[in-house]
Design a protein around this motif. Structure first.
Motif, short mmCIF file in Angstrom:
data_model
loop_
_atom_site.label_atom_id
_atom_site.label_comp_id
_atom_site.label_asym_id
_atom_site.label_seq_id
_atom_site.Cartn_x
_atom_site.Cartn_y
_atom_site.Cartn_z
N MET A 1 11.18 -16.20 -5.64
CA MET A 1 10.71 -15.08 -4.83
C MET A 1 9.39 -14.56 -5.40
SD MET A 1 12.67 -11.55 -3.85
CE MET A 1 11.85 -10.36 -2.79
N THR A 2 8.35 -14.58 -4.59
CA THR A 2 7.03 -14.14 -5.03
C THR A 2 6.92 -12.62 -4.96
OG1 THR A 2 6.15 -14.35 -2.79
CG2 THR A 2 5.99 -16.28 -4.23
N ARG A 3 6.28 -12.07 -5.99
CA ARG A 3 6.06 -10.63 -6.02
C ARG A 3 4.82 -10.28 -5.21
NH1 ARG A 3 7.15 -8.83 -12.33
NH2 ARG A 3 9.35 -9.51 -12.41
N PRO A 4 4.80 -9.10 -4.60
CA PRO A 4 3.62 -8.72 -3.83
C PRO A 4 2.42 -8.50 -4.74
CG PRO A 4 5.16 -6.89 -4.01
CD PRO A 4 5.86 -8.10 -4.54
N ASN A 5 1.25 -8.79 -4.22
CA ASN A 5 0.02 -8.62 -4.97
C ASN A 5 -0.16 -7.14 -5.32
OD1 ASN A 5 -2.62 -8.45 -5.90
ND2 ASN A 5 -3.35 -10.01 -4.49
N PRO A 6 -0.36 -6.81 -6.62
CA PRO A 6 -0.52 -5.39 -6.99
C PRO A 6 -1.70 -4.72 -6.29
CG PRO A 6 -0.11 -6.74 -8.92
CD PRO A 6 -0.34 -7.69 -7.78
N ARG A 7 -2.79 -5.46 -6.10
CA ARG A 7 -3.95 -4.86 -5.42
C ARG A 7 -3.64 -4.57 -3.97
NH1 ARG A 7 -9.20 -8.35 -7.62
NH2 ARG A 7 -8.97 -7.77 -9.84
N LEU A 8 -2.93 -5.51 -3.32
CA LEU A 8 -2.57 -5.29 -1.93
C LEU A 8 -1.60 -4.11 -1.79
CD1 LEU A 8 -2.87 -6.33 0.97
CD2 LEU A 8 -0.89 -7.81 0.55
N ARG A 9 -0.68 -4.02 -2.73
CA ARG A 9 0.27 -2.90 -2.71
C ARG A 9 -0.45 -1.58 -2.93
NH1 ARG A 9 5.01 -3.42 -6.93
NH2 ARG A 9 3.18 -3.39 -8.31
N ALA A 10 -1.40 -1.56 -3.87
CA ALA A 10 -2.17 -0.34 -4.11
C ALA A 10 -3.02 0.02 -2.89
CB ALA A 10 -3.06 -0.51 -5.33
N LEU A 11 -3.53 -1.00 -2.18
CA LEU A 11 -4.33 -0.75 -0.99
C LEU A 11 -3.49 -0.09 0.11
CD1 LEU A 11 -6.97 -1.08 0.60
CD2 LEU A 11 -6.18 -3.37 1.27
N PHE A 12 -2.30 -0.62 0.34
CA PHE A 12 -1.44 -0.03 1.36
C PHE A 12 -0.98 1.37 0.96
CE2 PHE A 12 -0.87 -4.46 2.85
CZ PHE A 12 -1.06 -4.25 4.20
N LEU A 13 -0.70 1.55 -0.32
CA LEU A 13 -0.28 2.87 -0.80
C LEU A 13 -1.41 3.88 -0.64
CD1 LEU A 13 1.95 4.52 -2.18
CD2 LEU A 13 0.96 3.85 -4.38
N GLY A 14 -2.63 3.46 -1.00
CA GLY A 14 -3.77 4.35 -0.83
C GLY A 14 -4.05 4.67 0.62
N ALA A 15 -3.89 3.68 1.51
CA ALA A 15 -4.10 3.94 2.94
C ALA A 15 -3.07 4.92 3.47
CB ALA A 15 -4.02 2.62 3.71
N GLY A 16 -1.84 4.81 3.00
CA GLY A 16 -0.80 5.75 3.44
C GLY A 16 -1.09 7.17 2.99
N TYR A 17 -1.47 7.32 1.71
CA TYR A 17 -1.81 8.65 1.22
C TYR A 17 -3.04 9.21 1.92
CZ TYR A 17 1.58 8.80 -2.59
OH TYR A 17 2.73 8.86 -3.32
N ALA A 18 -4.02 8.37 2.19
CA ALA A 18 -5.22 8.83 2.89
C ALA A 18 -4.88 9.30 4.30
CB ALA A 18 -6.26 7.71 2.94
N PHE A 19 -4.01 8.56 4.98
CA PHE A 19 -3.60 8.96 6.33
C PHE A 19 -2.92 10.32 6.33
CE2 PHE A 19 -0.37 9.03 9.69
CZ PHE A 19 -1.17 8.82 10.81
N LEU A 20 -2.19 10.61 5.27
CA LEU A 20 -1.45 11.88 5.21
C LEU A 20 -2.31 13.04 4.74
CD1 LEU A 20 1.93 10.65 3.64
CD2 LEU A 20 1.53 11.32 6.01
N TYR A 21 -3.17 12.80 3.73
CA TYR A 21 -3.79 13.93 3.05
C TYR A 21 -5.27 14.11 3.34
CZ TYR A 21 0.53 14.15 0.40
OH TYR A 21 1.84 14.27 0.05
N VAL A 22 -5.97 13.10 3.83
CA VAL A 22 -7.39 13.28 4.15
C VAL A 22 -7.61 14.36 5.21
CG1 VAL A 22 -9.39 12.16 5.20
CG2 VAL A 22 -8.17 11.03 3.34
N PRO A 23 -6.83 14.39 6.31
CA PRO A 23 -7.01 15.48 7.28
C PRO A 23 -6.81 16.87 6.67
CG PRO A 23 -5.71 13.72 8.25
CD PRO A 23 -5.83 13.40 6.80
N ILE A 24 -5.87 16.98 5.72
CA ILE A 24 -5.65 18.28 5.08
C ILE A 24 -6.84 18.65 4.21
CG2 ILE A 24 -4.17 19.51 3.45
CD1 ILE A 24 -1.85 17.84 4.40
N LEU A 25 -7.39 17.68 3.47
CA LEU A 25 -8.56 17.96 2.65
C LEU A 25 -9.76 18.33 3.50
CD1 LEU A 25 -8.24 15.11 -0.01
CD2 LEU A 25 -7.69 17.53 -0.28
N VAL A 26 -9.93 17.66 4.64
CA VAL A 26 -11.04 18.00 5.55
C VAL A 26 -10.87 19.42 6.06
CG1 VAL A 26 -12.09 17.46 7.77
CG2 VAL A 26 -11.47 15.62 6.19
N LEU A 27 -9.65 19.79 6.42
CA LEU A 27 -9.39 21.15 6.88
C LEU A 27 -9.73 22.18 5.80
CD1 LEU A 27 -6.35 22.36 8.91
CD2 LEU A 27 -6.87 23.50 6.77
#
Length: 268
Positions: A1-27
């Protein structure tokens, strides 16, 4: 079983946090904008915070919402704890299905239906009892308690079921009454769940628009209703200032709670 790429995982995690918190920071950033236009930055200014603290209607709505939310959370925890404990410990009894349905009904009933039902109930009670008072803080509080109590009961029920029942049985064998067992053994063990349930009920009450819109009366406008009525006429930067203050207040409470929890962990 192959492990997910750490960079790809960090990218998706960062995109999720950005989707949630960037609008709040802009506000939050736009709350310091000197321009009345929401999309045009003209310079740093505290103008909208000054206007916010001069807006009596908005401040009164915020004060009313905080008071109702505090009383709602307290009453919901008391009622919901009793209901959750009964569901977790008392087993099946006559009317158990009806009790479960009444407790969990606010979880599945649309808030519009719940608001209309409560409004009709208060109208009938006023006609039956001759109550001359109009809808206001009390009716909003009742509606919020009914809604929040269902969520509290679910949290407490799941926590009580995870407790080691042998502790309660040992206390009963040693002569303690069921009431004493509940207050001296069960409540301390479920204290974190009580705090979580209180905060959830407080948030539900503070955030509610639908039920409050049916149960409110003249001179008793909650903060969500006040903000909603103003947003329909156009966004104003003072709403950004209000949201920024609330988010900073929540962040302070979260930091304090984490610090207290860490100290208790070290002391243990």
């Amino acid at each position: 079983m192959t492990r997910p790429n750490p960079r790809l995982r960090a990218l998706f995690l960062g995109a999720g946090y950005a989707f949630l918190y960037v609008p709040i920071l802009v506000l939050m950033v736009l709350s310091f904008n000197d321009s009345a236009m929401m999309t045009t930055w003209t310079g740093f200014s505290l103008r909208w915070y000054h206007e916010l603290f001069a807006d009596r209607a908005l401040l009164e709505a915020a004060r009313l919402s905080l008071i109702i939310a505090a009383f709602t959370a307290t009453a919901a925890v008391v009622i919901g704890t009793w209901a959750g404990y009964v569901l977790a410990r008392m087993g099946r009894f006559r009317g158990f299905a009806l009790f479960v349905g009444l407790v969990s009904a606010p979880l599945v009933i649309p808030e519009v239906v719940l608001g209309i039902s409560l409004l009709l109930m208060f109208v009938e009670l006023s006609d039956l009892l001759g109550w001359e008072g109009s809808n206001g803080a009390f009716t909003i509080w009742v509606g919020h308690v009914i809604l929040s109590m269902a969520y509290v009961s679910v949290i407490i029920q799941s926590r009580v079921r995870d407790l080691d029942r042998s502790l309660e049985e040992a206390a009963l064998d040693l002569g303690a009454s069921p009431v004493k067992v509940f207050f001296q053994i069960v409540l301390p063990l479920i204290a974190p769940a009580l705090v979580s349930a209180w905060l959830l009920a407080f948030t539900l009450s503070l955030d509610d628009v639908v039920i409050a819109s049916f149960l409110t009366g003249p001179g008793h406008t909650t903060l969500p209703l006040e903000v909603f009525s103003r947003v329909r006429l156009g966004l104003k930067p003072e709403i950004n200032a209000l949201a920024t203050l609330f988010m900073l207040l929540v962040a302070v409470f979260v930091l304090i709670a984490n610090r207290v929890q860490n100290r208790r962990g070290y002391s243990a």
